[in-house]
Structures are given as structure tokens and as C-alpha cells.
Design a protein around this motif. Structure first.
Motif, short mmCIF file in Angstrom:
data_model
loop_
_atom_site.label_atom_id
_atom_site.label_comp_id
_atom_site.label_asym_id
_atom_site.label_seq_id
_atom_site.Cartn_x
_atom_site.Cartn_y
_atom_site.Cartn_z
N PRO A 88 -13.33 40.23 34.78
CA PRO A 88 -13.45 40.34 33.32
C PRO A 88 -14.92 40.40 32.88
CG PRO A 88 -12.02 38.50 33.93
CD PRO A 88 -12.66 39.00 35.18
N GLN A 89 -15.18 41.16 31.84
CA GLN A 89 -16.52 41.31 31.29
C GLN A 89 -16.50 40.99 29.80
OE1 GLN A 89 -19.25 42.23 33.25
NE2 GLN A 89 -17.76 41.95 34.90
N PRO A 90 -17.59 40.39 29.30
CA PRO A 90 -17.65 40.13 27.86
C PRO A 90 -17.71 41.43 27.07
CG PRO A 90 -19.43 38.99 29.04
CD PRO A 90 -18.74 39.88 30.01
N ASN A 91 -17.24 41.38 25.84
CA ASN A 91 -17.38 42.51 24.94
C ASN A 91 -18.81 42.58 24.42
OD1 ASN A 91 -14.59 43.51 24.74
ND2 ASN A 91 -14.19 41.46 23.96
N THR A 92 -19.15 43.65 23.75
CA THR A 92 -20.47 43.76 23.13
C THR A 92 -20.54 42.76 21.99
OG1 THR A 92 -20.54 46.09 23.71
CG2 THR A 92 -22.06 45.35 21.98
N LEU A 93 -21.53 41.92 22.01
CA LEU A 93 -21.66 40.84 21.03
C LEU A 93 -21.62 41.35 19.59
CD1 LEU A 93 -21.99 37.79 20.82
CD2 LEU A 93 -24.46 38.14 20.87
N ALA A 94 -22.27 42.46 19.32
CA ALA A 94 -22.32 42.99 17.96
C ALA A 94 -20.95 43.46 17.48
CB ALA A 94 -23.31 44.16 17.90
N ASN A 95 -20.03 43.74 18.39
CA ASN A 95 -18.70 44.22 18.00
C ASN A 95 -17.68 43.11 17.85
OD1 ASN A 95 -19.65 46.82 18.06
ND2 ASN A 95 -18.97 47.21 20.15
N CYS A 96 -18.10 41.88 17.95
CA CYS A 96 -17.17 40.74 17.90
C CYS A 96 -17.54 39.82 16.74
CB CYS A 96 -17.20 39.98 19.21
SG CYS A 96 -16.66 40.98 20.60
N PRO A 97 -16.93 40.01 15.57
CA PRO A 97 -17.27 39.18 14.42
C PRO A 97 -16.67 37.78 14.47
CG PRO A 97 -15.55 40.73 13.83
CD PRO A 97 -15.96 41.05 15.24
N THR A 98 -15.75 37.53 15.39
CA THR A 98 -15.13 36.20 15.49
C THR A 98 -15.91 35.34 16.49
OG1 THR A 98 -13.63 36.81 17.28
CG2 THR A 98 -12.87 37.22 15.02
N ALA A 99 -15.39 34.17 16.78
CA ALA A 99 -16.04 33.25 17.72
C ALA A 99 -15.75 33.60 19.17
CB ALA A 99 -15.58 31.82 17.43
N TRP A 100 -14.91 34.59 19.43
CA TRP A 100 -14.49 34.91 20.80
C TRP A 100 -14.96 36.31 21.19
CZ3 TRP A 100 -11.57 32.76 16.98
CH2 TRP A 100 -11.24 31.41 17.16
N TRP A 101 -15.33 36.47 22.47
CA TRP A 101 -15.86 37.78 22.88
C TRP A 101 -15.55 38.14 24.32
CZ3 TRP A 101 -21.34 38.53 24.99
CH2 TRP A 101 -21.68 37.49 25.82
N TYR A 102 -14.85 37.31 25.02
CA TYR A 102 -14.67 37.48 26.47
C TYR A 102 -13.19 37.28 26.77
CZ TYR A 102 -16.25 36.52 31.35
OH TYR A 102 -16.48 36.53 32.70
N THR A 103 -12.49 38.33 27.15
CA THR A 103 -11.06 38.25 27.41
C THR A 103 -10.80 38.34 28.90
OG1 THR A 103 -10.61 39.32 25.30
CG2 THR A 103 -8.82 39.29 26.89
N ALA A 104 -9.95 37.44 29.40
CA ALA A 104 -9.57 37.45 30.81
C ALA A 104 -8.06 37.32 30.93
CB ALA A 104 -10.24 36.29 31.55
N ARG A 105 -7.49 38.09 31.86
CA ARG A 105 -6.05 37.97 32.15
C ARG A 105 -5.91 37.09 33.39
NH1 ARG A 105 -4.04 43.37 33.40
NH2 ARG A 105 -2.12 42.26 33.78
#
Length: 111
Positions: A88-105
């Protein structure tokens, strides 16, 4: 309002005894709070596959305060260990307006 849970992160520890025999254990390396836990996708479940087994999966949303690489790790969710799928990789910080940015299955298969 979204409410996260506390999730443990475990990494594999490899050691060798005096005779050179390899042992592998899992050690908790981090505890992460405010992780969003959602039931995983079930679209890949087919009739007849592993009929007497169970497969449980979750999608975990990690907060922006967490950025550790999860490849090869296990996550403890609600008292059960689940293997992380892929790298899993984090999303681009600027594209994540919420407190979460890193999704893992994660998933666990029994049987």
C-alpha cells in the motif's frame, strides 16, 4: 462524523538459534489510533471456492500521522491478525482533505 479504531502493526522477526535453525515470529512494532475500519470487498467470492473455509477482509484507512511502509506486515484489527495485501502507498497529501490518506487492504483466510 467518522470514528477510527486502534490497530496494531506487526512485523516479521527472523532469528537463528545456536544450531543455525531459523525461527520467525511476529512482533508488534506500532499501535496506530484513529484508523478507519471498513468491511472488505466481497466481489471475488465465488461459490465452490474453499467451501469449508472463511475469508475475512477489511479496508483500513490510516491517518495522516502514519506513513510507515506496510508491505509484508500484519495488522491486528479487533483482536485478530490480518495480512496486508500488496504494498500500500499513501495518497497525494494535497488530494486528501480529511484526516486519512493511506488505504491498506488486509485479509485472513482460515481453512
Amino acid at each position: 462524523m467518522l470514528t477510527g479504531e486502534t490497530v496494531g502493526i506487526k512485523s516479521k522477526v527472523t532469528a537463528y538459534d545456536a544450531a543455525g535453525n531459523k525461527t520467525e515470529t511476529w512482533d508488534t512494532t506500532a499501535t496506530v489510533g484513529n484508523v478507519l475500519v471498513a468491511p472488505g470487498d466481497t466481489s471475488d467470492i465465488r461459490d465452490g471456492d474453499r467451501m469449508d473455509s472463511t475469508k475475512v477482509s477489511f479496508t483500513l484507512g490510516f491517518p495522516k500521522t502514519f506513513s510507515t511502509r506496510l508491505r509484508g506486515c500484519r495488522c491486528t484489527v479487533r483482536g485478530t491478525d490480518y495480512s496486508v495485501i500488496g504494498d500500500p502507498q499513501p495518497n497525494t497529501l494535497a488530494n486528501c482533505p480529511t484526516a486519512w490518506w493511506y488505504t491498506a487492504r488486509v485479509e485472513a483466510i482460515d481453512g
